[in-house]
Design an enzyme around this catalytic site. Structure first.
Site, PDB file in Angstrom:
ATOM      1  N   TYR A  39       0.815  -1.219   0.000  1.00 35.25           N
ATOM      2  CA  TYR A  39       0.000   0.000   0.000  1.00 35.25           C
ATOM      3  C   TYR A  39       0.845   1.264   0.000  1.00 35.25           C
ATOM      4  O   TYR A  39       0.486   2.261  -0.615  1.00 35.25           O
ATOM      5  CB  TYR A  39      -0.955   0.003   1.197  1.00 35.25           C
ATOM      6  CG  TYR A  39      -2.143  -0.895   0.976  1.00 35.25           C
ATOM      7  CD1 TYR A  39      -2.980  -0.678  -0.117  1.00 35.25           C
ATOM      8  CD2 TYR A  39      -2.419  -1.965   1.815  1.00 35.25           C
ATOM      9  CE1 TYR A  39      -4.065  -1.505  -0.356  1.00 35.25           C
ATOM     10  CE2 TYR A  39      -3.497  -2.799   1.591  1.00 35.25           C
ATOM     11  CZ  TYR A  39      -4.320  -2.566   0.503  1.00 35.25           C
ATOM     12  OH  TYR A  39      -5.385  -3.376   0.262  1.00 35.25           O
ATOM     13  N   GLU A  61      -0.804 -31.164   8.646  1.00 38.00           N
ATOM     14  CA  GLU A  61      -1.328 -30.260   7.620  1.00 38.00           C
ATOM     15  C   GLU A  61      -2.661 -29.625   8.009  1.00 38.00           C
ATOM     16  O   GLU A  61      -2.828 -28.419   7.945  1.00 38.00           O
ATOM     17  CB  GLU A  61      -1.493 -31.004   6.277  1.00 38.00           C
ATOM     18  CG  GLU A  61      -2.062 -30.100   5.185  1.00 38.00           C
ATOM     19  CD  GLU A  61      -2.286 -30.830   3.857  1.00 38.00           C
ATOM     20  OE1 GLU A  61      -1.983 -32.029   3.772  1.00 38.00           O
ATOM     21  OE2 GLU A  61      -2.763 -30.174   2.922  1.00 38.00           O
ATOM     22  N   ASP A  85      -2.270 -34.896   4.248  1.00 29.06           N
ATOM     23  CA  ASP A  85      -3.198 -35.634   3.381  1.00 29.06           C
ATOM     24  C   ASP A  85      -2.380 -36.457   2.402  1.00 29.06           C
ATOM     25  O   ASP A  85      -1.178 -36.236   2.229  1.00 29.06           O
ATOM     26  CB  ASP A  85      -4.069 -34.659   2.569  1.00 29.06           C
ATOM     27  CG  ASP A  85      -5.155 -34.022   3.435  1.00 29.06           C
ATOM     28  OD1 ASP A  85      -5.469 -34.560   4.508  1.00 29.06           O
ATOM     29  OD2 ASP A  85      -5.684 -32.969   3.019  1.00 29.06           O
TER      30      ASP A  85
END
Lengths: 362, 678
Positions: free
Chosen positions: A97, A195, A247
């Site tokens: 910004y 995870e 996973d």
């Protein structure tokens, strides 16, 4: 101003000086940077991590892109210089910004400003944190019987990551270096990086950390730098074995790779971030078969990712090639929480003890 | 359901007796033209309420424009629509035309087919003279109210006449009432027609507003004011004071003539002999041709044309086919011309801020079957013109917009048959109406525009016309394509200009500031990056009719340069002497082709050429159309090399001997993004 900051300051000034001298000498400003792609990562046998090789990309002010990137380099250096002097820091988003006022050097997306910060790291050999640039809080948490002494608004404070924190654990700050973050491993015997938030909560609820003297680190997707740095310190400084539980899909394999071998985008600082001895628990392709877990079909993107991994030097070992090929053959993937097929306690009573024993952690 | 009894009636009783010829004769009666049209309104285009409203206004405005043109008056037309109740509208159209003399007013407005020119051909809007009286009649029939006409001719002591008019549909004769003579204050000359009509006011593609807007485009010399039923006022200002040249009348050309035409002409002829009739009443028939035709047809040239028999007429037509007759004269046509088409488009479409007006194309006139015609085309591109829909097609015949039956029109057909993909527009399969941010204008002018129907809504195609439209469009589209290419090049090269003009100076300043050192001189770096002579055009808008054009020439090379610049300026805009006062000015010719010479411009310096364009045409100049000569084209950016056919003696191009470095804009090696990152 500490030594690291002084070094950062000097290096940045050196970069600006390089550009100035080229302009003053009537040359077209140019810069060389390591090529940041998987074509250019090499195994660093000294640190056992993957870092950038010798391939370079050159950036020249002859093109608009090159010229703008160099202009941004000058502006950003100047901005960081001011921050270090004024003892301020800013988030990467804030810098994005702030660039609103930088005319042609303005960043058009936050990716651009993140990329530039990484460029400056590779050019100077310093770290983003030395530039007083920090990422947003990542959402990573730690749960387990260990103590962190860290800077708070009320000075340095020591916290136990079971007794002094909420059920969700201890929130990892963006900077975990010794000067503001000290570690006492307590009774912890090993680290398990997880995870998904669902599995992290399941293990806490089932009392797994207490039972096995394990510290859990919730990665919350691709782990942020400070999370990886913390895991590295726990491993390197306190000799705690690190395991990773994700996973069973191609994207999770990459999470493991970035913890263990280093991420491609941050390969210039792999020696700080990567934990080469980290071990992968699962879910592996073989687990899917051995435990006959419920599965989903691989989609085209998954298959593309798996094939890309076959040409990724970080996965070029027997274990990973076999796992990836097995997954490609069965065309199936599975989630950690699919283990709930056998009941809520199955993961803590059966799966993890079995796997960890096999791996020699228990 | 029919009852059984009915069905069982014996056949003999139902069989009607055949009416005799006498009985039929009693029923037969003359049907007047007027009555015929009353029964076949749709032939004239009065087939729906909204269309009826438009048709009436169209006829009146077309007549006004024709009359003004004939009298050499810059038209000033005011159209007003007031809603009376659900379906009834009161329409008023007032012009500043020459006016109509008292005794002719009833005939002009109250008699169908009056004043038709059957024996002279001319490019005109109305062409048949059937329109305005049909409107009056339609108003009479649908609302029962008479039309009201006011007219005054020029002259200090002339009074205005006004009257109510209805049409006796049986006799095709006007009936007037409420006649009055008065002094029309503030009006030198002109006509106002008012009528009440059943109609429906709509907006959009086929609206009165659209018709007037399009009329303004092709009649930039007219000022048109429109008051819509909601009381809103729109003014299409006059864009130019240049009147279009008055179309000339020509005699019919014998080619393509039908037997009926010939007999009609011969019976109306004022000539004493057939020979004189042939020679004087047709165009392009010489003494020699007269003799040849008479010889071949074996018709007695000395008999009266009125006594020509059918057989003789057929023989003459046969003979005409065998002799070689010159094509009809084409100077009778009055095309709008490329400059005025552009001007008209710019004037009316300015609100869309189009990025580009392709130089319009006016083809040279052609003749087919004795009819001369000319095709013009223009394309407007970009800006706020919607880019995701089909292009808008503006069709015109003799300066009249065609709003209906787009699909049936030869113009649409010609557009659809072109492969526009080659010219930068989207088109599925290279056929059909293209898509993109463009408006395509096509104007067909002729002494006899072939319409598909009496409503004059679509141009009928024939191969020669089709091919002329195609050629005009292609030329125009080529201009568009070269503009699009130029813009693409410009965007590319402009990036470099941005580097040296903005990014590098900013970089030098910021770096110097950071290090506390003096700002370095960038000349050598810039020369290395650019190594070209850069020409940067800019235009400053100053009010409606003044443009200040500046060409800044940067020498970004390492040697002293001398070369020339050339531009075609709209010469009517060079009233002030600013163009002559530039120290680099060389000369300008009658066509407005101006030449400048930049002598010995030093490396890393720049010079400017500035001049003012004033007047109506100032905004038609495209500052990007700047040419150079005397430099190797690889050394120049921002200008095109002077084309060989520019008509002036360009300087010889000297191959520069200096170290020109080939532009190695190779892209930075892609910095691959990998997928596995935080």
């Amino acid at each position: 101003m500490n030594e690291r900051q002084q070094k950062a300051l000097d290096s940045l000034t050196g970069v600006v000086e390089g550009i100035y001298d080229q302009l003053d000498g009537g040359d077209i400003p140019a810069m060389e940077l390591p090529l940041r792609s998987k074509k250019n990562i090499e195994f660093d046998s000294r640190h056992s991590v993957w870092t950038y090789g010798d391939l370079k990309t050159s950036r020249t002010a002859k093109t608009v892109n090159g010229a703008v990137m160099m202009l941004r380099t000058v502006y950003t250096s100047d901005f960081i210089n001011d921050m270090i002097r004024d003892s301020k820091s800013s988030t990467l988003r804030e810098m994005y910004y702030i660039s609103e006022g930088w005319n042609n050097a303005k960043f058009h997306s936050q990716d651009e400003s993140n990329l530039l910060a990484e460029d400056l790291e590779t050019i100077t050999g310093c770290m983003r944190e030395d530039f007083k640039l920090r990422p947003e809080e990542s959402g990573a948490h730690v749960y387990g019987d260990l103590n962190f002494t860290t800077m708070t608004k009320k000075g340095m404070k020591t916290m136990n990551c079971i007794d002094d924190v909420s059920e969700a654990g201890f929130a990892v700050p963006y900077k975990v270096e010794e000067d503001t973050f000290q570690i006492d491993p307590g009774n912890t015997k090993f680290i398990m990086a997880i995870e998904t938030g669902g599995m992290y909560a399941r293990l806490i609820e089932n009392g797994f950390p207490e039972k096995y003297d394990c510290a859990l680190v919730h990665l919350s997707g691709q782990p942020a730098r400070s999370t990886r740095r913390l895991i590295k310190r726990l491993n390197e400084e306190y000799d705690l074995p690190v395991t990773v539980f994700t996973d069973g899909d191609p994207w999770s394999f990459r999470i493991f790779a970035s913890v263990a071998y280093g991420a491609i985008k941050t390969a210039h600082i792999s020696e700080y971030l990567a934990t080469p001895t980290a071990q992968f628990i699962g879910v592996t392709a073989s687990d899917i078969l051995n435990y006959s877990l419920p599965t989903d079909k691989l989609n085209d993107k998954d298959i593309g990712a798996l094939n890309a991994e076959l040409s990724d030097p970080r996965f070029a070992d027997e274990f990973w090639v076999t796992e990836i090929q097995t997954m490609l053959e069965m065309k199936k993937k599975s989630e950690q929480q699919a283990l709930a097929k056998y009941g809520l306690d199955y993961v803590t009573d059966t799966y993890l003890p079995e796997k960890l024993t096999d791996m020699g952690v228990l | 359901m029919p009852s059984d009894s009915e069905n069982k009636k014996p056949a003999s009783t139902t069989k009607k007796k055949a009416p005799t010829a006498e009985q039929m004769a009693a029923k037969q009666q003359e049907i007047s033209v007027t009555e015929f049209f009353e029964k076949n309104k749709q032939i004239l285009g009065f087939d729906s309420r909204s269309k009826s409203l438009l048709m009436g206004i169209k006829e009146a405005v077309d007549n006004s424009l024709d009359a003004c043109e004939e009298a050499n008056i810059l038209p000033d037309i005011e159209v007003r629509i007031d809603k009376i109740d659900d379906e009834d509208y009161h329409i008023s159209i007032e012009d500043n035309g020459p006016g109509i003399v008292y005794r002719m007013i009833p005939n002009v407005f109250g008699r169908l087919l009056y004043g038709s020119r059957f024996h002279a051909l001319r490019q005109s809007r109305g062409q048949q003279g059937i329109g305005i009286s049909a409107t009056v009649m339609y108003g009479n029939i649908t609302t029962g109210k008479p039309a009201h006409v006011v007219s005054k001719i020029e002259g200090e002591f002339e009074m205005a006449n006004e009257m109510d008019i209805v049409i006796d549909t049986k006799k095709n004769r006007p009936i007037t009432s409420n006649e009055n003579v008065f002094k029309w204050e503030g009006k030198d000359h002109g006509t106002r027609i008012e009528y009440t009509i059943k109609g429906r006011y709509i907006t959009g593609k086929q609206s009165v507003f659209e018709y007037l807007k399009n009329t303004a485009i092709v009649n930039p010399h007219a000022q048109i004011t429109f008051h819509d039923p909601e009381g809103k006022k729109y003014v299409f200002e006059r864009a130019t004071d240049i009147m279009p040249p008055r179309p000339k009348e020509i005699k019919p050309h014998p080619e393509g003539m039908e037997i009926g035409d010939l007999l009609k002409y011969s019976s109306n002829s004022a000539q004493k002999t057939v020979a004189a009739f042939l020679k004087n009443d047709f165009s392009r028939i010489t003494d020699r041709l007269t003799k040849e035709i008479l010889d071949i047809s074996k018709v007695d040239g000395s008999k009266s044309p009125g006594k020509l028999t059918r057989e003789e007429a057929i023989a003459i037509l046969d003979a005409i086919k065998q002799v070689k007759i010159m094509a009809p004269p084409t100077d009778c046509l009055s095309p709008i011309g490329d400059t005025l088409i552009k001007k008209g488009l710019m004037h009316v479409l300015d609100g869309l801020r189009p990025e580009y007006y392709a130089t319009p194309v006016t083809r040279s006139p052609k003749a087919v079957n004795g009819n001369p015609f000319v095709v013009e085309a223009g394309i407007v591109y970009g800006g706020d013109i919607p880019s995701d829909s089909q292009v808008q097609i503006l069709r015109f015949a003799n300066r009249v917009p065609l709003l209906y039956q787009q699909g049936a029109c030869a113009i649409t057909k010609a557009i659809s048959e072109m492969d526009w993909r080659r010219y930068g527009l989207e088109q599925r399969g290279g056929k059909g109406i293209p898509f993109g941010p463009a408006i395509i204008l096509v104007h067909v002018a002729s002494t006899k525009v072939p319409f598909t129907s009496e409503g004059k809504e679509a141009v009928a195609g024939f191969p020669e016309l089709q091919s002329e439209i195609g050629l005009a469009l292609r030329l125009c589209a080529r201009n568009l394509k070269s503009h699009l290419n130029k813009m693409e090049r410009k965007n590319k090269t402009h990036a470099k200009f941005e580097i040296v003009q903005e990014i590098l100076p900013d970089m030098a300043k910021k770096a110097a500031e950071h290090l506390g050192r003096p700002v370095p001189n960038l000349d050598r770096t810039i020369t290395r990056i650019m190594n070209v002579v850069w020409i940067e055009p800019s235009v400053k808008k100053d009010g409606k009719s003044k443009r200040t054009v500046t060409y800044t020439v940067y020498n970004y090379t390492s040697t002293v340069r001398t070369f020339r610049l050339h531009a075609q300026l709209p010469k009517e805009c060079l009233k002030d002497l600013s163009v002559y006062s530039s120290p680099y000015f060389l000369d300008i010719n009658d066509e407005g082709k101006a030449n400048w010479e930049i002598k010995d411009i030093q490396p890393s310096t720049n010079v400017s050429i500035t001049f003012d364009l004033t007047g109506d045409m100032a905004d038609t100049f495209d500052a990007d159309d700047i040419y150079f000569s005397g430099l190797n084209p690889v050394m120049v950016m921002g200008a095109e090399m002077l084309p060989g056919d520019w008509g002036i003696k360009g300087m010889e191009i000297v191959e520069s001997a200096d170290d020109y470095v080939a532009d190695d804009d190779e892209k930075e090696e892609e910095e691959d993004e990998d997928l596995d990152d935080e």
